[in-house]
Design a protein around this motif. Structure first.
Motif, PDB file in Angstrom:
ATOM      1  N   LYS A  42      34.102  -0.951  -8.963  1.00 53.33           N
ATOM      2  CA  LYS A  42      34.054   0.462  -8.619  1.00 53.33           C
ATOM      3  C   LYS A  42      35.456   0.930  -8.219  1.00 53.33           C
ATOM      4  CE  LYS A  42      29.554   1.181  -8.999  1.00 53.33           C
ATOM      5  NZ  LYS A  42      29.150  -0.044  -9.665  1.00 53.33           N
ATOM      6  N   ALA A  43      35.550   2.163  -7.808  1.00 59.85           N
ATOM      7  CA  ALA A  43      36.818   2.718  -7.340  1.00 59.85           C
ATOM      8  C   ALA A  43      37.293   1.957  -6.106  1.00 59.85           C
ATOM      9  CB  ALA A  43      36.637   4.195  -7.010  1.00 59.85           C
ATOM     10  N   PRO A  44      38.596   1.939  -5.858  1.00 58.86           N
ATOM     11  CA  PRO A  44      39.117   1.186  -4.714  1.00 58.86           C
ATOM     12  C   PRO A  44      38.645   1.762  -3.377  1.00 58.86           C
ATOM     13  CG  PRO A  44      40.819   2.586  -5.629  1.00 58.86           C
ATOM     14  CD  PRO A  44      39.664   2.642  -6.581  1.00 58.86           C
ATOM     15  N   THR A  45      38.472   0.898  -2.409  1.00 64.00           N
ATOM     16  CA  THR A  45      38.175   1.353  -1.062  1.00 64.00           C
ATOM     17  C   THR A  45      39.462   1.868  -0.425  1.00 64.00           C
ATOM     18  OG1 THR A  45      38.645  -0.803  -0.067  1.00 64.00           O
ATOM     19  CG2 THR A  45      36.391  -0.407  -0.840  1.00 64.00           C
ATOM     20  N   GLU A  47      40.923   0.675   2.059  1.00 54.05           N
ATOM     21  CA  GLU A  47      41.764  -0.475   2.386  1.00 54.05           C
ATOM     22  C   GLU A  47      42.486  -1.019   1.160  1.00 54.05           C
ATOM     23  OE1 GLU A  47      39.141   0.535   5.404  1.00 54.05           O
ATOM     24  OE2 GLU A  47      38.556  -0.094   3.362  1.00 54.05           O
ATOM     25  N   GLU A  48      41.937  -0.775  -0.015  1.00 49.99           N
ATOM     26  CA  GLU A  48      42.538  -1.291  -1.250  1.00 49.99           C
ATOM     27  C   GLU A  48      43.609  -0.370  -1.825  1.00 49.99           C
ATOM     28  OE1 GLU A  48      38.923  -3.915  -3.233  1.00 49.99           O
ATOM     29  OE2 GLU A  48      38.865  -1.726  -3.399  1.00 49.99           O
ATOM     30  N   LEU A  49      43.720   0.846  -1.325  1.00 50.43           N
ATOM     31  CA  LEU A  49      44.780   1.735  -1.798  1.00 50.43           C
ATOM     32  C   LEU A  49      46.140   1.156  -1.431  1.00 50.43           C
ATOM     33  CD1 LEU A  49      43.344   5.256  -0.870  1.00 50.43           C
ATOM     34  CD2 LEU A  49      43.372   4.164  -3.114  1.00 50.43           C
ATOM     35  N   ALA A  50      47.102   1.327  -2.325  1.00 49.62           N
ATOM     36  CA  ALA A  50      48.431   0.741  -2.114  1.00 49.62           C
ATOM     37  C   ALA A  50      49.143   1.420  -0.947  1.00 49.62           C
ATOM     38  CB  ALA A  50      49.265   0.877  -3.380  1.00 49.62           C
ATOM     39  N   ALA A 201      54.784   2.090 -12.368  1.00 49.50           N
ATOM     40  CA  ALA A 201      54.953   2.171 -10.917  1.00 49.50           C
ATOM     41  C   ALA A 201      53.830   2.942 -10.240  1.00 49.50           C
ATOM     42  CB  ALA A 201      56.303   2.822 -10.584  1.00 49.50           C
ATOM     43  N   ARG A 202      52.811   3.321 -10.989  1.00 50.73           N
ATOM     44  CA  ARG A 202      51.639   3.979 -10.418  1.00 50.73           C
ATOM     45  C   ARG A 202      50.568   2.914 -10.181  1.00 50.73           C
ATOM     46  NH1 ARG A 202      54.136   7.672 -13.781  1.00 50.73           N
ATOM     47  NH2 ARG A 202      53.920   9.920 -13.330  1.00 50.73           N
ATOM     48  N   PRO A 203      50.234   2.600  -8.938  1.00 44.85           N
ATOM     49  CA  PRO A 203      49.286   1.501  -8.666  1.00 44.85           C
ATOM     50  C   PRO A 203      47.922   1.691  -9.309  1.00 44.85           C
ATOM     51  CG  PRO A 203      50.477   2.097  -6.669  1.00 44.85           C
ATOM     52  CD  PRO A 203      50.823   3.133  -7.692  1.00 44.85           C
ATOM     53  N   HIS A 204      47.448   2.930  -9.410  1.00 42.59           N
ATOM     54  CA  HIS A 204      46.115   3.136  -9.978  1.00 42.59           C
ATOM     55  C   HIS A 204      46.081   2.787 -11.464  1.00 42.59           C
ATOM     56  CE1 HIS A 204      48.193   7.023 -10.639  1.00 42.59           C
ATOM     57  NE2 HIS A 204      47.460   7.123 -11.725  1.00 42.59           N
TER      58      HIS A 204
END
Length: 506
Positions: A42-45, A47-50, A201-204
């Motif tokens: 699923k989408a990042p939580t 806490e998982e965002l960079a 360089a875009r984490p998503h």
């Protein structure tokens, strides 16, 4: 449906011809260029965002590379010659109905050169006329594809910090149009030495590639060059579960139209509720990377760069990568199409034009049916239909229009994968027929005489009026915004040293 059967047959033959073409690329295609496996997630939580990454240095000013890389820079600047931004909703007023209740119904223009990416998002009616950084209709995420200042800001603020807030927050920060640091590590030793130094360089984007087992660091040269284009030329949605509007690519079940739809359905996502049918709608963005992966070119390792950024010889005699993002068939045939195809330029031009014509013809049939479905749903609601009675019909409208938008929103699907696009449209026609059949039952139950009286939406002005859009007010507010707010953004950006000259006004 005769035209559809005829077209599918002709495209199947054409696709077979593409596969059999004598091609160095085809002979050296890598397995990773084929439709990828996926890892369900699923989408990042939150806490998982960079987090912010102060060690990641990004020089976002395109102008600063003009002297060292004149051929690449000048060819990139040539994208300024792609000036046509045809007003699609005025050319096809059906779109105003299809996007009822969504900002795309106000204005949607056909894409032009990368040079204008910042200008166009500033000027489009969809971003409104914000007076300060806390007003306006759109979130900060609407800048995400527009230029190299975006990865710079994500590195400085972290994903949560970047994706939080309104679009106007980034007005004086996102000022360099799509360019050098979107694709290259412009501060690296490799780049200084004239090597590509490709980087995402875009984490998503990196997370999305991981979901389809395309870890960027492990990809070969060809797959890296294609994945770079997935920075922007993809389907995405804004996930709000973390409190911000962070960009997520819905590839957790696959990149085809059915898999993405299944993902959206399972998480209960909708981009908006249609203003007259009340259907929970999906808005496709520009799933070019996904379409390419599924098509003949992607399966045979022919990348975006091979076609749109082929090698050319500059005035100084040096061979370099052309950054014009050119039309391979018209602008650089011998270095692109001719490397695979035995047909002449004239023959291929006619073939591609036929594919485009066939797809457009069937796509308009789907649009016509969708417009009727939306108005029939409104008639059912007006007659007293219940949510339970309408649920299945509205879901069928959602699925049908998703397939239309997936096909219509992409760039060059008639060339990348015409067979895939036609199959998507065919499935859309099937679903809209189902929607209208269900609506006919509901309308009959509530005593509505059929066919209903459909409003006149034959021109944009009539369609805007029917859909309750005060287009003159929208335009007046936008003119004032362009006149008063944008100059302040440009002034601040120049003072910060982010740009040397402002983006073009129009």
């Amino acid at each position: 449906m005769n035209i559809l059967k005829k077209t599918l047959s002709s495209l199947a033959i054409a696709s077979f011809g593409l596969v059999m073409a004598s091609s160095v690329w085809a002979e050296t295609a890598t397995p990773s260029a084929k439709q990828p496996n996926v890892v369900e997630k699923k989408a990042p939580t939150k806490e998982e965002l960079a987090p912010a990454n102060k060690d990641l240095k990004i020089e976002s000013s395109n102008e600063k590379f003009a002297e060292k890389y004149p051929n690449q820079y000048n060819s990139w600047k040539d994208t300024s010659k792609s000036t046509e931004a045809a007003p699609a909703v005025e050319q096809d007023p059906r779109l105003i109905v299809l996007w009822g209740g969504y900002a795309f119904a106000k204005e949607y223009n056909k894409p032009r050169g990368h040079f204008y990416s910042v200008t166009d998002v500033r000027n489009i009616l969809r971003t409104g006329a914000p007076k300060d950084e806390n007003s306006g209709p759109q979130p900060m995420a609407c800048w995400t594809c527009k230029g190299p200042d975006v990865p710079r800001l994500i590195a400085e603020l972290g994903e949560e910090g970047y994706f939080s807030g309104k679009w106007a927050k980034g007005g004086a920060e996102v000022v360099n149009s799509i360019g050098c640091a979107d694709c290259h590590d412009t501060t690296s030793k490799e780049f200084e030495e004239g090597k590509p130094a490709l980087r995402i360089a875009r984490p998503h984007v990196l997370r999305a590639l991981d979901a389809i087992q395309k870890d960027f660091a492990s990809l070969d040269r060809d797959d890296k060059r294609a994945a770079i284009c997935a920075n922007c030329h993809v389907e995405y949605y804004f996930d709000k579960s973390t409190g911000a509007n962070n960009v997520v690519f819905p590839w957790m079940k696959g990149v085809d139209v059915d898999s993405i739809e299944k993902y959206y359905d399972e998480i209960g996502f909708k981009d908006w509720e249609h203003s007259i049918s009340k259907a929970p709608m999906l808005k496709a963005q520009h799933p070019d990377y996904e379409t390419w992966l599924q098509g003949t070119h992607g399966k045979n390792g022919v990348t975006c760069i091979d076609c749109h950024m082929a090698k050319v010889q500059g005035p100084d005699g040096k061979v370099f990568t052309d950054h014009r993002i050119s039309n391979p068939l018209q602008d650089n045939f011998e270095n692109t199409c001719a490397k695979c195809h035995d047909q002449s330029k004239e023959t291929l031009t006619k073939t591609i034009a036929a594919h485009k014509k066939d797809i457009k013809e069937v796509m308009l049939k789907l649009e016509d049916q969708l417009v009727k479905a939306h108005f029939e749903a409104k008639a059912a609601w007006d007659a007293g239909a219940t949510k339970e009675e309408m649920q299945d019909a509205l879901q069928a409208i959602r699925h049908a229009q998703w397939r239309w938008d997936y096909s219509a929103a992409g760039h060059g699907g008639h060339m990348h994968a015409p067979d895939i696009i036609l199959k998507v449209i065919a499935s859309g026609l099937d679903r809209v027929a189902d929607a209208r059949a269900k609506l006919a039952v509901v309308l009959a139950k509530h005593g509505v005489q059929q066919p209903i009286q459909y409003p006149d939406v034959s021109t944009a002005e009539k369609a805007w009026k029917v859909m309750g859009i005060d287009i003159e007010k929208e335009r007046k507010d936008k003119e004032e915004f362009i006149k008063t707010v944008i100059p302040e953004w440009n002034k601040e950006a120049i003072e910060k040293g982010l740009i040397l000259t402002p983006p073009p006004a129009k």
